[in-house]
Design a protein around this motif. Structure first.
Motif, mmCIF file in Angstrom:
data_model
loop_
_atom_site.group_PDB
_atom_site.id
_atom_site.type_symbol
_atom_site.label_atom_id
_atom_site.label_comp_id
_atom_site.label_asym_id
_atom_site.label_seq_id
_atom_site.Cartn_x
_atom_site.Cartn_y
_atom_site.Cartn_z
ATOM 1 N N VAL A 116 0.778 -1.065 -0.109
ATOM 2 C CA VAL A 116 -0.203 0.016 0.171
ATOM 3 C C VAL A 116 0.952 1.286 0.013
ATOM 4 N N ASP A 117 2.036 1.081 0.671
ATOM 5 C CA ASP A 117 2.682 2.428 0.834
ATOM 6 C C ASP A 117 3.307 2.868 -0.707
ATOM 7 N N ALA A 118 3.324 1.717 -1.508
ATOM 8 C CA ALA A 118 3.888 2.035 -2.860
ATOM 9 C C ALA A 118 3.029 2.944 -3.799
ATOM 10 N N LEU A 119 1.771 2.861 -3.444
ATOM 11 C CA LEU A 119 0.675 3.220 -4.203
ATOM 12 C C LEU A 119 0.850 4.859 -4.336
ATOM 13 N N GLU A 120 0.649 5.360 -5.425
ATOM 14 C CA GLU A 120 0.456 6.773 -5.700
ATOM 15 C C GLU A 120 -0.688 7.572 -4.833
ATOM 16 N N ASP A 121 -0.685 8.765 -4.718
ATOM 17 C CA ASP A 121 -1.663 9.274 -3.890
ATOM 18 C C ASP A 121 -2.879 9.146 -4.798
ATOM 19 N N SER A 122 -3.878 8.627 -3.962
ATOM 20 C CA SER A 122 -5.271 8.249 -4.772
ATOM 21 C C SER A 122 -6.518 8.169 -3.691
ATOM 22 N N SER A 123 -7.599 8.206 -4.126
ATOM 23 C CA SER A 123 -8.749 7.817 -3.093
ATOM 24 C C SER A 123 -8.298 6.242 -2.376
ATOM 25 N N LEU A 124 -7.898 5.331 -3.190
ATOM 26 C CA LEU A 124 -7.740 4.005 -2.772
ATOM 27 C C LEU A 124 -6.888 3.752 -1.579
ATOM 28 N N GLN A 131 -6.586 2.344 7.732
ATOM 29 C CA GLN A 131 -6.797 1.119 8.378
ATOM 30 C C GLN A 131 -5.455 0.568 8.864
ATOM 31 N N GLY A 132 -4.462 0.907 8.418
ATOM 32 C CA GLY A 132 -3.197 0.313 8.668
ATOM 33 C C GLY A 132 -2.817 -1.006 7.608
ATOM 34 N N ILE A 133 -3.386 -1.013 6.534
ATOM 35 C CA ILE A 133 -3.480 -2.098 5.732
ATOM 36 C C ILE A 133 -1.866 -2.089 4.960
ATOM 37 N N CYS A 134 -1.184 -2.924 4.878
ATOM 38 C CA CYS A 134 0.089 -2.991 4.437
ATOM 39 C C CYS A 134 0.015 -3.521 2.783
ATOM 40 N N SER A 135 -0.733 -4.849 2.743
ATOM 41 C CA SER A 135 -0.905 -5.466 1.500
ATOM 42 C C SER A 135 -2.089 -6.154 1.549
#
Length: 402
Positions: A116-124, A131-135
């Motif tokens: 999740v940390d690798a996602l670009e800024d987005s609503s997702l 929620q503290g979700i990593c993957s």
């Protein structure tokens, strides 16, 4: 797709987890057969616990979509020890702005977010980070062409890698949930008035036919690889055991061949997973086409295949079969205007041997011999020497046995 390393892979551990994975599939599927509707929620909760615990997830859950209101509702959730539940706060999740999330589900595709940390800024990202979700990994609930929700696994204590087994398990679970929902709706129809009950009975007959078709899909999903349509690890294991018993009765031999594709990772990385999957499917057809009636080719996952060659009354019969198999694996493939080519390294173990062996031990021997073929230069095969308990090089590539 498997993320193969640039050097020789260590011997696979697929056989060590194969039995437990098969047990999970069978246990989950059997628990939903004739499950009383009053125990539906308990059955779903137990299945989430089994699946989440098996794959080391922190949460496993089920959501329902309501596309009329653009909301998703968390109906069931399992959490590992020490993980905070989120179900109460996810009863009316607005998905109207989560097109990157909803689109794959409505198209019948799983959604994987490795980090999740690798996602670009987005609503997702804005939904997952709080929620503290990593993957996470999700699979849609498809009732025909309609997406009614999704099932998923996520990790909050650190990223997890979700592969072929996790994806196929969630697909199976999603089909079971759709079946259960159909039964629930059919039962509600039967509770109508006498005239409506007759109509509901006719509808139930149609649902039963649909369920029969879905069960056939489940049967295929449990035994065949979704990409190549070859027998998967579960069916391959069963066929190997049957072939060994047949060899004992007929007093002849068989060979188990463990194949790992050379150079596939570079193609998969350069051209994408869609091209990689198409290439795997074509390679499967090419290799299957050179086998004899009664032989079996299966896919363990990623770029690893196993062939079971039966009725080998003479070890000399092995070499022409192996040369045909290696030639088929290295034959160029035309895809989308591209000419793609790989080769294969193969390890071979023969049965019977002087000592008693089970199917898993035989597969480990072939895996070890394949590793030696990789070290010897690839695009060749090595035969496991049971007398010296090692793989020998004398039967590699296209040379005559020494």
């Amino acid at each position: 797709m498997n993320q193969d390393s640039s050097g020789p892979a260590e011997p696979s551990q697929a056989t060590a987890s194969g039995a437990a994975y098969r047990d999970l599939i069978i246990r989950t599927a059997m628990s939903f057969i004739d499950l009383p509707l009053e125990r539906m929620d308990a059955g779903i909760q137990q299945a989430l616990a089994d699946i989440g615990g098996f794959f080391g997830a922190d949460r496993a859950y089920v959501f329902q979509y309501d596309f009329d209101t653009h909301l998703a509702r968390n109906t069931h959730e399992w959490c590992a020890a020490g993980i905070t539940p989120h179900i109460e706060g996810l009863q009316a999740l607005d998905v109207s702005h989560l097109d990157d999330w909803v689109r794959p589900h409505r198209n019948g595709q799983p959604l994987v977010v490795p980090e999740v940390d690798a996602l670009e800024d987005s609503s997702l990202r804005d939904v997952l980070v709080p929620q503290g979700i990593c993957s996470l990994l999700t699979a849609p609930l498809m009732d025909g062409e309609n997406c009614t929700g999704f099932v998923g696994l996520d990790a909050v204590r650190g990223p997890l890698t979700y592969g072929h087994d996790e994806t196929e398990m969630l697909r199976l679970f999603a089909l079971l949930l759709v079946n259960l929902d159909r039964r629930k709706r059919a039962a509600a129809e039967l509770a109508a008035s006498a005239y409506e009950k007759q109509l509901a009975y006719q509808a139930l007959e149609r649902k039963t036919e649909e369920l029969a078709r879905t069960n056939a899909q489940l049967e295929r999903l449990a035994h065949y690889d979704n990409v190549t349509q070859l027998p998967n690890r579960n069916l391959l294991s069963d066929r190997l055991i049957v072939s060994m018993r047949q060899a004992d009765r007929r007093r002849n031999g068989l060979a188990i061949v463990y194949l790992d594709l050379d150079g596939f990772k570079a193609i998969n990385d350069s051209h994408g997973h869609d091209v990689g999957d198409l290439m795997l499917a074509q390679l499967a057809r090419q290799m299957s086409g050179v086998l004899r009636d009664g032989d079996t080719l299966g896919r363990l996952g990623g770029d690893e295949f196993v062939a079971v060659l039966i009725d080998l009354s003479d070890e000399q019969l092995l070499q022409p079969l192996m040369l045909r198999l290696l030639n088929a694996a290295s034959r160029p493939i035309e895809l989308n205007g591209l000419t793609l080519q790989v080769s294969a390294s193969a390890g071979v173990a023969l049965y019977p041997q002087d000592k008693s062996l089970d199917a898993d031990q035989l597969l480990r021997q072939a895996d070890h011999a394949m590793y030696q073929a990789k070290l010897a230069g690839r695009n060749q095969y090595c035969l496991f020497d049971s007398t010296r308990d090692q793989a020998v090089q004398g039967r590699a590539g296209y040379s005559e046995p020494q």
